[in-house]
Structures are given as structure tokens and as C-alpha cells.
Design a protein around this motif. Sequence first.
Motif: not given
Lengths: 294, 301
Positions: A284-294, B125-132
Amino acid sequence: MGLLSSVFKKNVSEAPQKPAAPAKAADVVQKVETTNKEVKPVVDKISVGYTHLSGCTGCTVALADNYGGLLTLLDRYVDLKYHLTLADVRHIQKVDVAIVEGSVCIQDKLAVEEIKETREKAAIVVALGGCACYGNITRFSRGGQQNQPAHESYLPIGDLIKVDVYIPGCAPTPQMIRNVCVMAYLLLKGTKEQKELATKFLTPLMNMAAKGTSACFCELMTEVINQGLCMGCGSCAAACPVRAITMEFGKPNGERDLCIKCGACYSQCPRGFFNTDVVSEYEAINEAIMAALQ
Amino acid sequence: MGAELGKYKQVVAARSADKEILKGAQDGGIVTSLFAYALDEGIIDGAIVAGSYEDDPNVESTASQNHHWRPKPVVVTTKAELLAARGTKYNISPNVSLIKEATRSYGLDKVGIVGTPCQMQAIRKGQLYPFGWRDVESSIALAVGIFCMENFPYQSILQLVEDHAAMKLESVKKMEIGKGKFWVYGKRGQVVQLPLKVTHKYEQPGCHVCMDYVANLADISTGSVGSPDGWSTVFVRSKIGDSVWAKAMAAGVFETQPIEKVKPGLELVSKLANEKITKNRNTLEARKTFGVGKGLRNPFI
């Protein structure tokens, strides 16, 4: 008795600092609302500044590497007040969020003034990249370089000012910068739920800022393996920008002379921090971030 | 049955329809079949799997160290390479260590990865927080998780097989944990079983704070527990998982049975998941007061 009471007092005075993270968020929101109304007709944007100290501009490049995403950020969410390279304005102004790239050379009066002014004029200070957070490669400076041979001592900004959020890594990734920008926006301008989510998302980055200004491969030893927490996933080896980490029999082995002290390995480690409630909502978070940048 | 099984869209008992894959599979050949299908269909360009040091020409075997059953994370791009990596090795393969490299040296745009529950946590975690992990987050096209009670360091497997089971690692055909025992199958047909109690002191310590048995954060997670011999239990969890599984089913990659119809069924999965979570929650609690007025660090916030 005197000693005991002074220790006790000290503890008491330090105590309120800890839960400051969530409370601070609320303070920030109030400040922002008052400043923004008078400054800009576009009330929805947050104002952001970018202070460039002793850094290689790699962090700026990483920010710019969001390509279209950066333009969307600037169009809709962020009013970039000052930035040496991207805005052609370098004098420090009052902003909601100040991003700082690079460490501070304490022999450079201008740099010291700028970091202090940055802190004084910003509600939130974000240390972007290994140099601002931990000193990174500038830790290895011994001075003697033309044309300022006396510029030899470089400090992470957290040694001179209070920093609110860390984004470690060398360079930090465009995706991480993007995620923090979106979350910072939600924190300042979002609905109640969005603010809660943003606070949860940013809390580990605030904790890192509170923890200190020193980082290296050694933390994988002292904070993870020595603590009986390493399970050999390999996140650290994948995060290291200089390939100083290899996995030997399922555990990280660091070539410590190669380590540049950027902090990427320990921050990437799922046993460094793991906020289950946030990461479990990754879809859900990834989708929200991508949607915010559409 | 609730939170211990994580979020999922469906759960079934399944096995590969490909006889060749089943021949060398640990159970139902789910991971190998999924990746083989995803490679064929272009869903992934390659996958990070647990290969073997034995197949690496750059690693020299000596009398004291022959690397048999020592897993090595590898990026595979063909079905033949996938087949070579079939089966569970029961010791640590740091598959996540290749997640950035797969998109760089190997040039993959769409990466598949198989891993334990903790490795799925690392991935998310790496998808949400990709530090490196620059440009990695959107390259992860299919993450398959495997059920895991705990893992072993390589030296533990060496000791269990060579000292406790008295077999040479190179003569082992298959290892398995099931029915309360650690099983070692020899190439000549001999079978040795060790009570699980013997294995506990050899477990990797870092596993004892893990609160996930069935890879809650994978796109699709699978393991033998809950299904009959030769079959695997499969949880389809994410949108990606749902779409890949639906396509694979339509293409006839798997045979399935409703999980309600098979023995021992989901109750056993749930029971073991709860056992792991309870045991490790107690470990986390005990860590808080490990010293005198001082405890050990808790990474979960």
C-alpha cells in the motif's frame, strides 16, 4: 547525595528529549501553517532548502536522478527556496525542511555560519548522505590540499547542530530521497492518518539522527552479530557502495580498510531496525508513493 | 487460525506438473516451477537462488573443506541452471546479497528471488527504505518465500551430518526436516534420522528473534508443512503473487488440491507458526533483562 541528585537531575532533564519525535511533528505542523500562509499563495506546498557543504554533489545528483519524479515533486509538493546548483539561490532562508549535503569544515567560517543558520531557519533539518550524517569519506581528510591546505577537519553536521532526520548512504538512493520527500510532505500537509503513517515511517530515521554521528562496518559487528541478531540475509553486502562486505559462511565479513563510513550497511540491515507495522504495509505504501508522483 | 499465517489471498496444496522438476525437488517443486514459468513468460529475467559451491570452478575443494551442501547465492537465467539449484540445503544462503548486483553486473530489469522469511523482510524493508539499494525497489518482480523454523550455519550441518549421522556430506542425496526428525538420505539408499532435539544447539542464534514462520511478506510462500508427501502448501499473498499464480495455473504449471481436503492440513501450519512465534517472543522478552539492569538490543520497533 550531591552526586546522586545531580545524576538524577541529569536523567530527568534528558528524559523529555526522547519522546520528542512524535510531539515534534505536531509542533512542526503548527509552525508551518503560520509561515506558509503569508509567504506563498500555493498553500499546499512545503518550503524546502538545500544547504551544500563539503560534499561531492553526488547527493544532489541522486536527488536529480528521480527524473520526472523530481519535476512532479517540485510542481506539486515542494517549493525549493534555495539550492546552490538546482535553484541558483544559495543564501539561506526560512524553510519548513532544510536538507543538508556534506560535512562541515570547521576551519571554513562560511560553512560553520551556514550550518548554524540552516538550523536556526528550518523547522526540520535532514542530513542527506553519509557525509552529513556520519562524516563518510571526509572523515579521512588530513588537510594539506590546495588551495586551502588548512581546511583539514570535517565534522558531520550532527556534531554542531541538532539534526532531525538521517538519510545515510553514499550516495543515498534517489528512491530513498523520494520516499522521505513524500513522507515529509504527508507529515506536514496530510490528513490525520497520513501524518500518523509518515511519523511511523520517519521514526527510524529520527532515531538514527538521535543515536549519533559515527558509523562504519563495525556496527554490523557490535550492534548485530555481537548482539546475536544476524541471520545472514546479505542486505549489508548488497548495500555497501564500495563492495567492502562479502558474505562468508552466511555472515558479513568487512574489509575494514575499504569502509568509507557511510552508514548504508547498518541502516539497510533488517536487524538494525525493523518496523514491522510499516514494512508489512509495503504494498500500500509503495502504491501511495507511486500515485503521489504520477 | 489468524495473524500467525500472515495476509494471504488463497492457500492450496500444490505440486509441479513437470515430472523432471519433481524428480529432484524437495517437496512439490513449487519454487523451481514458478521461476521456470516466470522465466519462460518474461515475468522475470533471472532469479537469485541457492546454488552450490560444488558447481563453482573458482572454489577449490580440499580434504578439510569440500563445500558439499554449502549453498552459494547465484543468479540463474535458464531452466537448466534453475534445475541445478533444486532442493533445500538447510544452511544459510545470503540470497539478498545479490539483489543489487543482479540489476547491475547481470543487467536484469525484473528479478526473481527466493528466500527465508527474514530474507523477505529484508527485501520489503529494502523496497521502502532503500538506503544503499539504488534502483532495486521496482526491479523485484517476484519474491518467493519458504517456510522456516530456523536455519543452520554451514559448520552445523557439517557436524550434524558427519558427526551425529556419521555420513559423509558428499554421499548425501537429500536432507529433510519433517515429522519431528532431521532426516539424512544417502546416495546409496541409507537413511539416518536424528531427533530434532539434537539439532537445537546447532541453530543459528539470529533465528531465535524471528517472528515469521510462513514468509508473511513474500509474494508467494511455500513449504512442505500441511500437505502430504510430495506436495507443498502454497500461500498466495500479494497482488504480484496473485497475478503470477493465476497465470501459472491457467498454463497448467501446477496440480492443486484444496487445502481443506488434505492431511495434515492448515491446522499443522498454524500450530507450528504459533510455536515459533511464542518461543521467539519469549526469547525477545528474556533479552530485555539479559544482564543486570541491562538487556540486549531489540531491532523490532
